[in-house]
Design a protein around this motif. Structure first.
Motif, PDB file in Angstrom:
ATOM      1  N   ASP A   1       0.822  -1.214   0.000  1.00 58.84           N
ATOM      2  CA  ASP A   1       0.000   0.000   0.000  1.00 58.84           C
ATOM      3  C   ASP A   1       0.854   1.261   0.000  1.00 58.84           C
ATOM      4  O   ASP A   1       0.454   2.292  -0.554  1.00 58.84           O
TER       5      ASP A   1
ATOM      6  N   PHE B   1       0.638   3.567  -4.739  1.00 58.56           N
ATOM      7  CA  PHE B   1      -0.010   4.793  -5.195  1.00 58.56           C
ATOM      8  C   PHE B   1       0.924   5.709  -5.976  1.00 58.56           C
ATOM      9  O   PHE B   1       0.476   6.590  -6.699  1.00 58.56           O
TER      10      PHE B   1
ATOM     11  N   THR C   1      -5.048  13.192  -1.467  1.00 55.01           N
ATOM     12  CA  THR C   1      -5.458  11.882  -1.976  1.00 55.01           C
ATOM     13  C   THR C   1      -4.439  10.814  -1.575  1.00 55.01           C
ATOM     14  O   THR C   1      -4.802   9.686  -1.248  1.00 55.01           O
ATOM     15  N   SER C   2      -3.173  11.161  -1.602  1.00 54.14           N
ATOM     16  CA  SER C   2      -2.125  10.230  -1.180  1.00 54.14           C
ATOM     17  C   SER C   2      -2.081  10.083   0.335  1.00 54.14           C
ATOM     18  O   SER C   2      -2.074   8.975   0.877  1.00 54.14           O
TER      19      SER C   2
ATOM     20  N   PHE D   1      -4.458   8.184   3.340  1.00 52.64           N
ATOM     21  CA  PHE D   1      -4.159   6.814   3.773  1.00 52.64           C
ATOM     22  C   PHE D   1      -3.465   6.831   5.136  1.00 52.64           C
ATOM     23  O   PHE D   1      -3.802   6.052   6.033  1.00 52.64           O
TER      24      PHE D   1
ATOM     25  N   GLN E   1     -11.302   1.403  -3.560  1.00 51.08           N
ATOM     26  CA  GLN E   1     -10.304   2.063  -4.410  1.00 51.08           C
ATOM     27  C   GLN E   1     -10.276   1.450  -5.813  1.00 51.08           C
ATOM     28  O   GLN E   1     -10.215   2.172  -6.820  1.00 51.08           O
TER      29      GLN E   1
ATOM     30  N   ARG F   1      -9.272   4.890   0.571  1.00 56.74           N
ATOM     31  CA  ARG F   1      -7.913   4.986   1.124  1.00 56.74           C
ATOM     32  C   ARG F   1      -7.951   5.211   2.635  1.00 56.74           C
ATOM     33  O   ARG F   1      -7.102   4.709   3.366  1.00 56.74           O
TER      34      ARG F   1
ATOM     35  N   ASN G   1      -8.887   1.770   4.118  1.00 58.30           N
ATOM     36  CA  ASN G   1      -7.715   0.914   3.963  1.00 58.30           C
ATOM     37  C   ASN G   1      -6.622   1.307   4.961  1.00 58.30           C
ATOM     38  O   ASN G   1      -6.006   0.450   5.619  1.00 58.30           O
TER      39      ASN G   1
ATOM     40  N   LEU H   1      -4.187  -1.697  -7.696  1.00 63.07           N
ATOM     41  CA  LEU H   1      -4.994  -1.510  -6.492  1.00 63.07           C
ATOM     42  C   LEU H   1      -5.734  -2.796  -6.119  1.00 63.07           C
ATOM     43  O   LEU H   1      -5.898  -3.107  -4.930  1.00 63.07           O
TER      44      LEU H   1
END
Length: 530
Positions: free
Chosen positions: A31, A35, A60-61, A64, A102, A115, A118, A180
């Motif tokens: 994970d 990305f 967005t990154s 997580f 995702q 994300r 996760n 993903l």
């Protein structure tokens, strides 16, 4: 007749616990790497055009990591109540739901929610899985077994990068949806193993399930070891006595937070959190998520070459992490955390200088770009030798039994929250600071070694119960002058202490007391009647 669970004992049982920890780390590492390739996929950028904005790309990154931090806090609150296995199972469920969201995302909010979920699951398992393994294995191999998980973490980070490179020629949704979806493979490795493993014997004793704990200890020691075996009973007595002593010395949370408890739980928690803070501010996740972007925008490589270099650097990272596995119990945690950041800082400093020269002299940009790229590769070598593995092992070892779950969860939450910060600021920092962004992490790296030297005791070749003795009899925050606290081998002092704990448990009319030796000022052990 014994079921399949009871028939798995000894080395096989330890191997399964290790594989479980490794499987969770595989998902975690994958994970972290997957990305980076997703973010530069043309179809992804066309479907989610707002991610071309640095702020949107960052959130967005990094969401997580925010989810993982929340998962670690949940582990802090629930780890001792649910137990190690059930907490890991909850994390596994969240990982599965998040991965599906995702993979099937058609709007950016769905991707972000996936994300987050996760990340929440990874936060749970990354907190509990190392604790579970550390409570099941022996001290002389604990570092190596826990290091296997970190190597698997790095290995799957590498796999994610190679998958991204292998799909660079695809311009459709498969280029980012398949990577993903691939993480669901780990579900079919972890779930069957988790179903047949017992609870940790130390957690069972914390829950006063003595018979279950004794039976689990006999299983961990091998099929020839019955619950009446002397070694099994001695281990049981040692852990039981440590729990009783800890409960007798237990103080209110307010006193813990004010450092008024004998075992110094706040100090130990801060040490474990510190290792994870240091790991993030060497910049590992900045390069993990944005190395392809950096190579394209600042060095001038095309998409294929940037993905290839990212995959190559992750392969180097895997090799150095396996080298760490061979060294961690021999050299010790303390020395590896002292030496590694010096070399990390040097690599980042040289990379910053090379990028600065290339920026000011376009005729040297290509050559200096290659120098910076080489330094990033060397960075992964030195990071893999020290900070890829040791912080995770250290945070699972340094805390007391009653605070081990909370300490490991707090350390993991620090890792995730500051990972969120690092990933969130990386794209913005690269856009505005350019080569100076490397310089920032170099300064942080150089500052780590003296802190480790002054404040961090050794944890290798100690039982988990030995660590109490270090903090009870070394109240000062400074440890560098205390040879019992910093030597790599297990001191005879702690071997004697364990023998006395066992004697104390076998005869409740006696109590193990550590007293100062009036002749030479060094600690010694004596037995005094209660």
């Amino acid at each position: 007749m014994l079921g399949i669970q009871e028939r798995i004992t000894g080395s096989w049982l330890i191997a399964l616990v290790t594989i479980l920890d490794a499987g969770n780390s595989c998902w975690f590492g994958y994970d972290q790497g997957v990305f980076a390739g997703v973010l530069v996929s043309p179809d992804f950028l066309a479907r989610f055009p707002s991610t071309q904005n640095a702020d949107i790309s960052g959130i967005t990154s990094s969401c997580f990591f925010l989810g993982a931090g929340l998962g670690a806090i949940c582990a802090f609150l629930l780890g001792d109540k649910l137990g190690r296995r059930r907490t890991i199972a909850l994390g596994l469920l969240c990982n599965t739901v998040g991965a599906l969201l995702q993979t099937l995302a058609w709007h950016l909010p769905q991707m972000v929610v996936g994300r987050l979920i996760n990340g929440f699951g990874i936060g749970l398992v990354s907190s509990m899985s190392p604790v579970y393994l550390s409570e099941c294995c022996k001290s002389n191999v604990r570092g190596m077994l826990m290091g296997i998980a970190t190597c698997c973490n790095v290995g799957c980070f590498c796999i994610a990068n190679w998958i991204a490179y292998g799909l660079y020629y695809r311009g459709d949704a498969f280029q980012w949806r398949f990577p993903l979806a691939f993480q669901l493979v780990f579900l079919f490795i972890i779930a069957p193993i988790l179903a047949i493993l017992p609870d940790s014997p130390r957690w069972l004793l914390l829950q006063d399930r003595d018979e279950d704990a004794l039976f689990t200890l006999s299983r961990l020691m091998g099929h020839n070891q019955s619950v009446e075996d002397a070694d099994v009973l001695a281990e049981f007595a040692s852990i039981k006595s440590a729990i009783r002593m800890e409960r007798e010395d237990q103080v209110p949370l307010r006193d813990v937070l004010c450092s008024r408890d004998r075992t110094q739980n706040l100090r130990r928690l801060m040490l474990s959190c510190g290792t994870q803070f240091f790991q993030q501010f060497t910049g590992i996740n900045a390069w993990g998520f944005y190395l392809p972007t950096l190579l394209q925008e600042f060095v001038g490589y095309d998409q294929q070459m940037s993905r290839l270099i990212s995959a190559a650097s992750s392969t180097v990272y895997v090799g150095s992490s396996f080298a760490c596995l061979m060294l961690i119990d021999r050299i010790g945690r303390r020395k590896m955390m002292m030496y590694s950041p010096v070399f990390i800082g040097a690599c980042l400093l040289i990379a910053a200088i090379a990028l600065e020269v290339g920026e000011n002299d376009m005729t040297k940009k290509s050559t200096m770009g290659k120098v910076a790229t080489a330094m990033v590769l060397l960075y992964h070598v030195f990071f893999g030798l020290g900070f890829s593995t040791v912080p995770w092992v250290y945070s699972a070892e340094v805390n007391s039994l009653g605070w081990r779950t909370r300490g490991a969860a707090a350390a993991t939450s620090v890792n995730w929250f500051f990972g969120f910060v690092v990933v969130q600021i990386t794209k913005i920092g690269l856009d505005h600071l350019k080569w100076r962004f490397f310089l920032m992490f170099a300064v942080f790296s150089f500052a780590i070694s003296p802190i480790i030297y002054l404040f961090y005791p050794e944890t290798s070749n100690r039982t988990l119960e030995d660590m109490d003795q270090i903090f009870i009899h070394n109240p000062s925050a400074f440890v560098f002058k205390n040879r019992f606290a910093i030597q790599s081998g297990r001191p005879q002092l702690f071997i004697d202490a364990e023998a006395l704990r066992i004697a104390h448990e076998e005869n409740n009319s006696r109590e193990a007391v550590l007293a100062p030796d009036e002749k030479n000022g060094l600690p010694r052990f004596s037995i005094t009647e209660v």
